[in-house]
Design a protein around this motif. Sequence first.
Motif, PDB file in Angstrom:
ATOM      1  N   ARG A 458       0.761  -1.160   0.048  1.00 59.48           N
ATOM      2  CA  ARG A 458      -0.145   0.004   0.092  1.00 59.48           C
ATOM      3  C   ARG A 458       0.987   1.381   0.114  1.00 59.48           C
ATOM      4  NH1 ARG A 458      -4.844  -0.161   4.176  1.00 59.48           N
ATOM      5  NH2 ARG A 458      -3.250   0.076   5.921  1.00 59.48           N
ATOM      6  N   LEU A 459       0.391   2.294  -0.760  1.00 57.50           N
ATOM      7  CA  LEU A 459       1.311   3.472  -0.699  1.00 57.50           C
ATOM      8  C   LEU A 459       0.595   4.580   0.064  1.00 57.50           C
ATOM      9  CD1 LEU A 459       1.884   3.569  -4.674  1.00 57.50           C
ATOM     10  CD2 LEU A 459       3.295   2.542  -2.971  1.00 57.50           C
ATOM     11  N   TYR A 460       1.611   5.428   0.429  1.00 60.62           N
ATOM     12  CA  TYR A 460       1.088   6.406   1.147  1.00 60.62           C
ATOM     13  C   TYR A 460       0.292   7.521   0.319  1.00 60.62           C
ATOM     14  CZ  TYR A 460       3.890   5.885   5.459  1.00 60.62           C
ATOM     15  OH  TYR A 460       4.713   5.452   6.698  1.00 60.62           O
ATOM     16  N   PRO A 461      -0.834   8.245   0.915  1.00 64.56           N
ATOM     17  CA  PRO A 461      -1.196   9.257  -0.050  1.00 64.56           C
ATOM     18  C   PRO A 461      -0.183  10.180  -0.920  1.00 64.56           C
ATOM     19  CG  PRO A 461      -2.046   9.406   2.071  1.00 64.56           C
ATOM     20  CD  PRO A 461      -1.057   8.353   2.274  1.00 64.56           C
ATOM     21  N   GLY A 462      -0.571  10.438  -1.902  1.00 65.22           N
ATOM     22  CA  GLY A 462       0.612  11.004  -3.096  1.00 65.22           C
ATOM     23  C   GLY A 462       1.298   9.800  -3.626  1.00 65.22           C
ATOM     24  N   ASN A 463       1.233   8.559  -3.335  1.00 63.66           N
ATOM     25  CA  ASN A 463       1.683   7.559  -4.204  1.00 63.66           C
ATOM     26  C   ASN A 463       3.169   7.506  -4.290  1.00 63.66           C
ATOM     27  OD1 ASN A 463      -0.891   6.267  -4.138  1.00 63.66           O
ATOM     28  ND2 ASN A 463      -1.494   7.659  -5.635  1.00 63.66           N
ATOM     29  N   GLN A 464       4.041   8.011  -3.566  1.00 65.56           N
ATOM     30  CA  GLN A 464       5.380   8.103  -3.766  1.00 65.56           C
ATOM     31  C   GLN A 464       6.080   6.989  -2.845  1.00 65.56           C
ATOM     32  OE1 GLN A 464       6.977   9.850  -5.821  1.00 65.56           O
ATOM     33  NE2 GLN A 464       4.926  10.777  -6.588  1.00 65.56           N
ATOM     34  N   ASP A 465       5.596   6.786  -1.581  1.00 64.10           N
ATOM     35  CA  ASP A 465       6.282   5.829  -0.839  1.00 64.10           C
ATOM     36  C   ASP A 465       5.506   4.632  -0.382  1.00 64.10           C
ATOM     37  OD1 ASP A 465       9.018   7.323  -0.827  1.00 64.10           O
ATOM     38  OD2 ASP A 465       8.076   8.643   0.307  1.00 64.10           O
ATOM     39  N   ILE A 466       5.997   3.527   0.260  1.00 63.24           N
ATOM     40  CA  ILE A 466       5.289   2.670   0.658  1.00 63.24           C
ATOM     41  C   ILE A 466       4.942   2.643   2.172  1.00 63.24           C
ATOM     42  CG2 ILE A 466       5.039   0.043   1.270  1.00 63.24           C
ATOM     43  CD1 ILE A 466       6.910  -0.373  -1.491  1.00 63.24           C
ATOM     44  N   LEU A 467       3.539   2.610   2.207  1.00 62.69           N
ATOM     45  CA  LEU A 467       3.076   2.566   3.708  1.00 62.69           C
ATOM     46  C   LEU A 467       3.022   1.299   4.534  1.00 62.69           C
ATOM     47  CD1 LEU A 467       1.097   4.101   5.849  1.00 62.69           C
ATOM     48  CD2 LEU A 467      -0.665   3.089   4.676  1.00 62.69           C
ATOM     49  N   ASP A 468       2.847   0.039   3.871  1.00 60.88           N
ATOM     50  CA  ASP A 468       2.959  -1.049   4.514  1.00 60.88           C
ATOM     51  C   ASP A 468       2.615  -2.257   3.720  1.00 60.88           C
ATOM     52  OD1 ASP A 468       0.200  -1.230   4.161  1.00 60.88           O
ATOM     53  OD2 ASP A 468      -0.430  -0.751   6.243  1.00 60.88           O
ATOM     54  N   TYR A 469       2.501  -3.431   4.024  1.00 61.20           N
ATOM     55  CA  TYR A 469       2.459  -4.640   3.153  1.00 61.20           C
ATOM     56  C   TYR A 469       1.434  -5.650   3.628  1.00 61.20           C
ATOM     57  CZ  TYR A 469       7.431  -3.118   1.775  1.00 61.20           C
ATOM     58  OH  TYR A 469       8.297  -2.362   1.226  1.00 61.20           O
ATOM     59  N   TYR A 470       0.614  -6.237   2.825  1.00 59.40           N
ATOM     60  CA  TYR A 470      -0.440  -7.322   3.106  1.00 59.40           C
ATOM     61  C   TYR A 470       0.413  -8.398   2.163  1.00 59.40           C
ATOM     62  CZ  TYR A 470      -3.838  -4.521   5.065  1.00 59.40           C
ATOM     63  OH  TYR A 470      -4.559  -3.557   6.105  1.00 59.40           O
ATOM     64  N   LEU A 471       0.617  -9.565   3.105  1.00 55.92           N
ATOM     65  CA  LEU A 471       1.090 -11.065   2.384  1.00 55.92           C
ATOM     66  C   LEU A 471      -0.074 -11.864   2.329  1.00 55.92           C
ATOM     67  CD1 LEU A 471       4.439 -11.318   4.370  1.00 55.92           C
ATOM     68  CD2 LEU A 471       4.129 -10.171   2.360  1.00 55.92           C
TER      69      LEU A 471
END
Length: 516
Positions: A458-471
């Motif tokens: 999942r990306l942070y708002p703005g879609n520049q960096d990664i927020l977290d992951y779902y496996l």
Amino acid sequence: MSDPVSTPSGPIPAALYVRMSTEHQQYSTENQTDAMLRYAKAYGMTIVRTYSDAGKSGLSLSGRAGLRALLQDVENGQADYSIVLVYDVSRWGRFQDADESAYYEYICKRANVRVHYCAEQFQNDESLPSSLMKTIKRTMAGEYSRELSVKVFAGQCRLIELGFRQGGPAGYGLRRQLIDRDGQPKEILPRGAHKSIQTDRVILVPGPDDEVRVIREIFDSFTQVRKTEREIAAVLNARGIVTDWGRPWTRGTVHSVLTNPKYAGGNVYNRRSFKLKRKRMNNPPEMWIRRDDAFTPLVTAEQFNEALAIIHKRCQHLSDEELLERLKQLLARCGTLSGILIDEADDMPSSASYRHRFGSLLRAYTLIGYTPARDLSFIETNRILREHHARHMDEIVRTLGDGGAQVERHPKTDVLTVNQEFTASLVLARCQQTRAGHHRWLVRLDNSLAPDLTIAARLYPGNQDILDYYLLPGLDTLSARLRLAPENGLTLDVYRFDNLNFFLRMGRRAALGEAA
């Protein structure tokens, strides 16, 4: 009996789950229910709900509305019972992966709902003996289906070689003829009808004369007049002729007639496989089971082979440059491009071919300098995400390798094969804002790739960096489109991780010392 319970004051609320598969008619839902009701009475339980899957295979969760409803009620906290009664382990399922069966039981356990197997000789009490026995039973349940699949497949292949039809509609111009064990004709089977006597067999015979004439006209028009499939379909539709499904003819339906060996009398089986509910796949010709003189042909083998030769020559392998050149020519003719335009053009490969070769239609458009009339900012965001995806995949492969893992990366799909043990793919979920100002993430799982694990970043708002992951494991319980909120409850957030350390540990290898 298994898993007895102590009886507190008042009856214990319980639910029944019953399943009957077509290969186990003796264990009907009524018989299962009677046995479980006796079990419930013996241990002070009262049945408050019943879930049923009658005539359903236990190979997967797909199509089992009863078990799906049970799991959904349990996960959503709507279960008004604390025990689920099942006849035996095989009724819970014949999953090919024993861990999948265990996972669905764990969903119940996690919600404080216990599963009791009424006809088993072990107690489902999490002791070592019962855990081992349950694992063996799960494995045996799956192995039964595998062995049965092998036996059924061998029997079907033998019948094909003897010239008998195995399933499916006859097709336009043909009919299914029922014959007895001595080969004597009995009746023509209407669509949807099946033989009722085990020793009877089915063959294909020519249908009505007008349909046979249409089939021969299709082959003559294609091989002698050299009309295209689309031109042939247009002629048939102009005369009001419909297919065996009562629909107008299309390029695809004409093509299927021209490429099906049954019209030349051939009986072909195993062109496609869908064994044990696994991924459907097209098999190479050397795996086909066939008999060339099984039925009365509607066209000669020579004419059928001539049609195949024309199609093969027309569909010869094109290089990337040739594919793009044809795309440029279509753009020059039409002034625009789309998947529908590509598929409708007779001289064009399918749009799926472009997606497969270049990764997407948009990528192919970019290579010929074409920009669709759509939001360019959205296209630019997609370009950035693709670059981000490539960088992140490079980092995952490098880190896994540093940990001693053997990693293979598919050059086109980017699916990773780790230590030849499991596969994984990475998807990036852009952050979108609703009209109410809430953040949402849409995760699209590519089921056609069938990875064992999907890493959804999942990306942070703005879609520049990664927020977290779902496996996300490759299980039927997960939809192909997951819409995530900041908080999603235990059902989904049990898969959430702040980083990829857990995934990276799955691929890590440690050196073992030599034994003395």
